[in-house]
Write an enzyme that holds these catalytic residues in place. Structure first.
Site, PDB file in Angstrom:
ATOM      1  N   ASN A  74       1.936  -4.655  -6.784  1.00  0.00           N
ATOM      2  CA  ASN A  74       0.973  -5.096  -7.800  1.00  0.00           C
ATOM      3  C   ASN A  74      -0.310  -4.277  -7.609  1.00  0.00           C
ATOM      4  OD1 ASN A  74      -0.797  -6.435  -9.464  1.00  0.00           O
ATOM      5  ND2 ASN A  74      -0.852  -8.326  -8.247  1.00  0.00           N
ATOM      6  N   TRP A  75      -0.527  -3.356  -8.526  1.00  0.00           N
ATOM      7  CA  TRP A  75      -1.679  -2.455  -8.374  1.00  0.00           C
ATOM      8  C   TRP A  75      -2.989  -3.120  -8.789  1.00  0.00           C
ATOM      9  CZ3 TRP A  75      -0.010   3.077 -10.450  1.00  0.00           C
ATOM     10  CH2 TRP A  75       1.087   3.520  -9.714  1.00  0.00           C
ATOM     11  N   LYS A  76      -2.901  -4.273  -9.420  1.00  0.00           N
ATOM     12  CA  LYS A  76      -4.095  -5.000  -9.893  1.00  0.00           C
ATOM     13  C   LYS A  76      -4.991  -4.072 -10.721  1.00  0.00           C
ATOM     14  CE  LYS A  76      -3.701  -7.905  -5.860  1.00  0.00           C
ATOM     15  NZ  LYS A  76      -4.316  -8.866  -4.975  1.00  0.00           N
TER      16      LYS A  76
ATOM     17  N   HIS B 107       0.170 -15.109 -11.212  1.00  0.00           N
ATOM     18  CA  HIS B 107      -0.538 -14.629 -10.021  1.00  0.00           C
ATOM     19  C   HIS B 107      -1.777 -15.490  -9.787  1.00  0.00           C
ATOM     20  CE1 HIS B 107      -2.738 -12.089  -7.246  1.00  0.00           C
ATOM     21  NE2 HIS B 107      -1.587 -11.484  -6.992  1.00  0.00           N
TER      22      HIS B 107
ATOM     23  N   GLU C 250      -4.670 -14.811  -8.926  1.00  0.00           N
ATOM     24  CA  GLU C 250      -5.925 -14.301  -9.502  1.00  0.00           C
ATOM     25  C   GLU C 250      -6.007 -14.654 -10.990  1.00  0.00           C
ATOM     26  OE1 GLU C 250      -5.511 -10.261  -8.115  1.00  0.00           O
ATOM     27  OE2 GLU C 250      -5.747 -10.998  -6.069  1.00  0.00           O
TER      28      GLU C 250
ATOM     29  N   GLU D 238       3.202 -16.735  -2.857  1.00  0.00           N
ATOM     30  CA  GLU D 238       1.996 -16.028  -2.437  1.00  0.00           C
ATOM     31  C   GLU D 238       0.921 -17.046  -2.042  1.00  0.00           C
ATOM     32  OE1 GLU D 238       1.944 -11.777  -3.994  1.00  0.00           O
ATOM     33  OE2 GLU D 238       0.805 -13.010  -5.376  1.00  0.00           O
TER      34      GLU D 238
ATOM     35  N   GLY E 243      -4.923 -10.509   0.073  1.00  0.00           N
ATOM     36  CA  GLY E 243      -6.063  -9.611   0.214  1.00  0.00           C
ATOM     37  C   GLY E 243      -6.998  -9.979   1.359  1.00  0.00           C
TER      38      GLY E 243
ATOM     39  N   SER F  88      -0.825  -9.961   2.118  1.00  0.00           N
ATOM     40  CA  SER F  88      -1.146  -9.066   3.234  1.00  0.00           C
ATOM     41  C   SER F  88       0.082  -8.494   3.948  1.00  0.00           C
ATOM     42  CB  SER F  88      -2.080  -9.765   4.228  1.00  0.00           C
ATOM     43  OG  SER F  88      -3.291 -10.114   3.590  1.00  0.00           O
TER      44      SER F  88
ATOM     45  N   GLY G  32       0.220  -6.115  -2.565  1.00  0.00           N
ATOM     46  CA  GLY G  32      -1.013  -5.736  -3.253  1.00  0.00           C
ATOM     47  C   GLY G  32      -1.586  -4.461  -2.648  1.00  0.00           C
ATOM     48  N   GLY G  33      -2.528  -4.623  -1.743  1.00  0.00           N
ATOM     49  CA  GLY G  33      -3.256  -3.490  -1.159  1.00  0.00           C
ATOM     50  C   GLY G  33      -2.362  -2.372  -0.645  1.00  0.00           C
TER      51      GLY G  33
END
Ligand code: PEP
Length: 252
Positions: free
Chosen positions: A9-11, A97, A99, A169, A175, A215, A236-237
């Site tokens: 997920n590049w957000k 998600h 977010e 998640e 994150g 993470s 993610g990251g």
């Protein structure tokens, strides 16, 4: 057959120039293809989806959107419909998600509508759920997760789950650098699979992939993925660097 999936997920990261570089690197690294039961998905921002879908068409990389609107079309300024996604060759969408839930007020009820719209348009859904830190601290995590999954998904018929991938998640692990332990992930994944056993039976429950997200890094991926009910990860990251993402893919 239950699939092993690593999804990135590049957000709201990577402009087109940067996306081009990352896609090129990933394609190079994954040029030998994947085992039959393995899938790799990337979810760039809306503006880069068309490019990503075109460039990965003949590769083993699949492309997902990070969100979509539930309506067919109309006066919804700034939104993107399911049809717009499939029309450019995007066949997967991430929904739910944390977010989106936290910053954009997406509720379980809205997510149920989005899931219906996605499935009706032939999209596959990566459905995210997970508890807040306070839920875990107060021991409410099972109740929260159960409610999120049931409210958004349990109105569906059994056959719909062929097109649904689940992603647990825990919000406190996204994150933050703080990962759920493999045991914590396994505990929730097994709990969720059992919810499916009770509602839909063993066949559906066994076939559904449940990813873990929060993470995940090259250094912890293998241990988390080794758990029997963890079928891969939503990353993610660490999905923003080809080298890290590829190491995570290799550890499945
Ligand atoms: C995510 O946002 O889906 C996620 C898992 O992020 P990170 O890997 O950066 O925790």
């Amino acid at each position: 057959m239950r699939q092993k999936i690593v999804a990135g997920n590049w957000k709201m990261n990577k402009n087109l120039d940067e996306a081009k570089v990352l896609i090129k690197e990933l394609k190079k690294e994954l040029k030998d293809g994947l085992r039959e039961d393995k899938r790799v998905v990337i979810a760039p921002s809306f503006v880069n989806l068309h490019y990503a879908a075109k460039k990965t068409k003949k590769s083993s990389i699949e492309v997902a959107a990070q969100n979509m609107h539930q309506a067919k079309s109309g006066a919804f300024t700034g939104e993107v419909s399911a049809d717009m996604l499939t029309n450019i060759g995007v066949n997967i969408v991430i929904l739910g998600h944390s977010e989106r839930r936290e910053y954009f007020g997406e509720t379980d009820e809205l997510l149920a509508e989005k899931v219906d719209a996605a499935l009706a348009n032939g999209l596959e859904v990566i459905f995210c759920f997970g508890e807040l830190l306070e839920d875990r601290k107060s021991g409410n995590h099972f109740t929260v997760v159960e409610s999120q999954v049931k409210k958004a998904l349990f109105h569906l018929k059994e056959e719909a789950f062929k097109n649904i991938i689940l992603a647990y998640e825990p919000v406190w692990a996204i994150g933050t650098g703080e990962t759920a332990t493999p045991e914590q992930a396994q505990e929730i994944h097994a709990f969720v699979r059992e919810l499916f056993v009770k509602e839909y039976g063993n066949k559906t429950a066994d076939a559904i992939s449940i990813l873990y997200g929060g993470s995940v890094k090259p250094s912890n991926a293998e241990e988390i993925f080794s758990k029997p009910d963890v079928d891969g990860g939503l990353i993610g990251g660490a999905a923003l660097k080809a080298e890290d993402f590829v190491l995570i893919i290799k550890s499945i």
